[in-house]
Design a protein around this motif. Structure first.
Motif, short mmCIF file in Angstrom:
data_model
loop_
_atom_site.label_atom_id
_atom_site.label_comp_id
_atom_site.label_asym_id
_atom_site.label_seq_id
_atom_site.Cartn_x
_atom_site.Cartn_y
_atom_site.Cartn_z
N TYR A 1 0.73 -1.34 0.10
CA TYR A 1 -0.10 0.06 -0.15
C TYR A 1 0.86 1.33 -0.02
O TYR A 1 0.42 2.34 0.52
CB TYR A 1 -0.89 -0.01 1.10
CG TYR A 1 -0.28 -0.16 2.45
CD1 TYR A 1 0.28 1.03 3.28
CD2 TYR A 1 -0.07 -1.40 3.18
CE1 TYR A 1 0.86 0.90 4.36
CE2 TYR A 1 0.41 -1.56 4.48
CZ TYR A 1 0.75 -0.30 4.97
OH TYR A 1 1.49 -0.78 6.22
N VAL A 2 2.16 1.15 -0.67
CA VAL A 2 3.07 2.29 -0.61
C VAL A 2 3.50 2.61 -1.87
O VAL A 2 4.68 2.48 -1.96
CB VAL A 2 4.39 2.03 0.40
CG1 VAL A 2 5.01 3.54 0.73
CG2 VAL A 2 3.74 1.42 1.69
N TRP A 3 2.67 2.72 -2.92
CA TRP A 3 3.01 3.08 -4.19
C TRP A 3 3.15 4.47 -4.24
O TRP A 3 3.94 5.14 -4.81
CB TRP A 3 1.88 2.69 -5.19
CG TRP A 3 2.06 1.26 -5.80
CD1 TRP A 3 1.80 -0.05 -5.03
CD2 TRP A 3 2.15 1.04 -6.93
NE1 TRP A 3 2.14 -1.10 -5.67
CE2 TRP A 3 2.43 -0.46 -7.17
CE3 TRP A 3 2.76 1.53 -8.30
CZ2 TRP A 3 2.60 -1.03 -8.14
CZ3 TRP A 3 2.93 1.04 -9.30
CH2 TRP A 3 3.07 -0.25 -9.38
N ILE A 4 2.23 5.25 -3.36
CA ILE A 4 2.37 6.66 -3.34
C ILE A 4 2.28 6.92 -1.68
O ILE A 4 1.45 6.35 -0.88
CB ILE A 4 1.01 7.27 -3.81
CG1 ILE A 4 1.11 7.13 -5.37
CG2 ILE A 4 1.05 8.80 -3.53
CD1 ILE A 4 2.24 8.23 -6.12
N GLN A 5 3.02 7.92 -1.27
CA GLN A 5 3.08 8.06 0.25
C GLN A 5 3.10 9.70 0.54
O GLN A 5 3.75 10.28 -0.21
CB GLN A 5 4.04 7.24 0.91
CG GLN A 5 5.36 7.71 0.48
CD GLN A 5 6.80 6.86 1.13
OE1 GLN A 5 5.97 6.06 2.09
NE2 GLN A 5 7.76 6.96 0.94
N ALA A 6 2.28 10.08 1.65
CA ALA A 6 2.39 11.56 1.96
C ALA A 6 2.50 11.34 3.55
O ALA A 6 2.71 10.19 4.28
CB ALA A 6 1.07 12.12 1.53
N CYS B 1 -4.44 3.96 2.98
CA CYS B 1 -4.34 4.23 4.38
C CYS B 1 -4.31 5.84 4.57
O CYS B 1 -3.48 6.56 4.08
CB CYS B 1 -3.07 3.67 5.11
SG CYS B 1 -3.01 1.50 4.63
N TYR B 2 -5.00 6.12 5.82
CA TYR B 2 -4.90 7.73 6.04
C TYR B 2 -5.60 8.14 7.17
O TYR B 2 -6.18 7.02 7.92
CB TYR B 2 -5.82 8.42 4.73
CG TYR B 2 -7.35 8.02 4.59
CD1 TYR B 2 -8.39 8.45 5.31
CD2 TYR B 2 -7.55 7.11 3.51
CE1 TYR B 2 -9.61 7.91 5.11
CE2 TYR B 2 -8.77 6.56 3.41
CZ TYR B 2 -9.53 6.97 4.05
OH TYR B 2 -11.07 6.40 3.74
N SER B 3 -5.35 9.17 7.63
CA SER B 3 -6.00 9.29 9.00
C SER B 3 -7.14 10.64 8.74
O SER B 3 -6.88 11.14 7.89
CB SER B 3 -4.83 10.12 9.98
OG SER B 3 -4.44 11.15 9.36
N LYS C 1 -5.28 4.57 9.20
CA LYS C 1 -6.22 3.26 9.18
C LYS C 1 -6.03 3.09 7.80
O LYS C 1 -6.15 3.95 6.91
CB LYS C 1 -7.39 3.61 9.86
CG LYS C 1 -7.45 3.75 11.47
CD LYS C 1 -8.89 3.70 11.79
CE LYS C 1 -9.01 4.34 13.53
NZ LYS C 1 -10.42 4.23 13.75
N CYS C 2 -6.25 1.82 7.36
CA CYS C 2 -5.94 1.20 6.06
C CYS C 2 -7.51 0.76 5.65
O CYS C 2 -8.53 0.22 6.52
CB CYS C 2 -5.27 0.10 5.94
SG CYS C 2 -3.41 0.59 6.31
#
Length: 204
Positions: A41-46, A57-59, A81-82
């Motif tokens: 789930y880490v193709w794109i990350q911020a 996954c985000y908050s 959370k995912c």
């Protein structure tokens, strides 16, 4: 000389140049590496967001940023959370092309193994395997392009404004290179005398 005591020994030798073996090892590595690329789930990350092929996954809340100047932003929590990725045409296409790439790589490997096992008369399967691997690399290339491009215009969540390509995207790029190199080795590396058998019979 007593013919009853005569023994016959046959020696079979297989001679294989290293190009096809190297390519086959590279294909095996590419197939193994494809698994974490698919599930990551880490193709794109911020800072508070991660996006993969199947999971994001985000908050806080997943929203379209429609707030005007001075309007409050929905509250967010620090816990990430995912969830299942939001359905979209480009994401489904990326998933499909990645799976197709994996399938083509497996069939390309099987063709190469058949050629290695059966010998010179099956050398054409090296070419078939190489073509499959090049098409597999093209599928990954499509995913590598459309994923960040379409991601930039997709709905966003708080904290996703500044993002970067994740390790899974970089790993997919490495797989692309491996598939391309392997395919070219299968097609263009010398193979007319690459696999042959020689038999020698000794009498004593």
């Amino acid at each position: 000389m007593d013919l009853s005591e005569t023994t016959e020994t046959t020696v079979t030798t297989r001679v294989i140049r290293p190009f096809k073996i190297i390519a086959t090892i590279l294909v095996v590595i590419a197939i193994i590496l494809m698994i974490p690329v698919l599930v990551s789930y880490v193709w794109i990350q911020a800072q508070t967001y991660h996006q993969g092929l199947w999971i994001e996954c985000y908050s806080g809340l997943r929203i379209v940023p429609t707030n005007g100047p001075g309007e409050p932003t929905p509250s967010t929590s620090s816990e990430i959370k995912c969830y299942g990725a939001q359905p979209s045409g480009w994401l489904k296409a990326a998933e499909a092309f990645t799976i197709i790439s994996l399938v083509l790589s497996v069939f390309g490997l099987l063709c190469a193994l058949l050629a290695l096992w059966k010998g010179k008369q099956y050398a054409i399967y090296f070419t078939i395997g190489g073509v499959l691997l090049i098409f597999s690399a093209l599928c990954i290339l499509i995913v590598l392009i459309i994923f960040p491009v379409k991601f930039m215009v997709e709905e966003v969540v708080p904290g996703r404004g500044v993002w970067e390509l994740g390790w899974a995207w970089g790993l997919a790029l490495g797989i692309l290179v491996i598939q391309l190199v392997s395919g070219l080795l299968y097609i263009f590396a010398p193979d007319r005398e690459e696999i042959y058998y020689s038999e020698k019979t000794y009498f004593s």
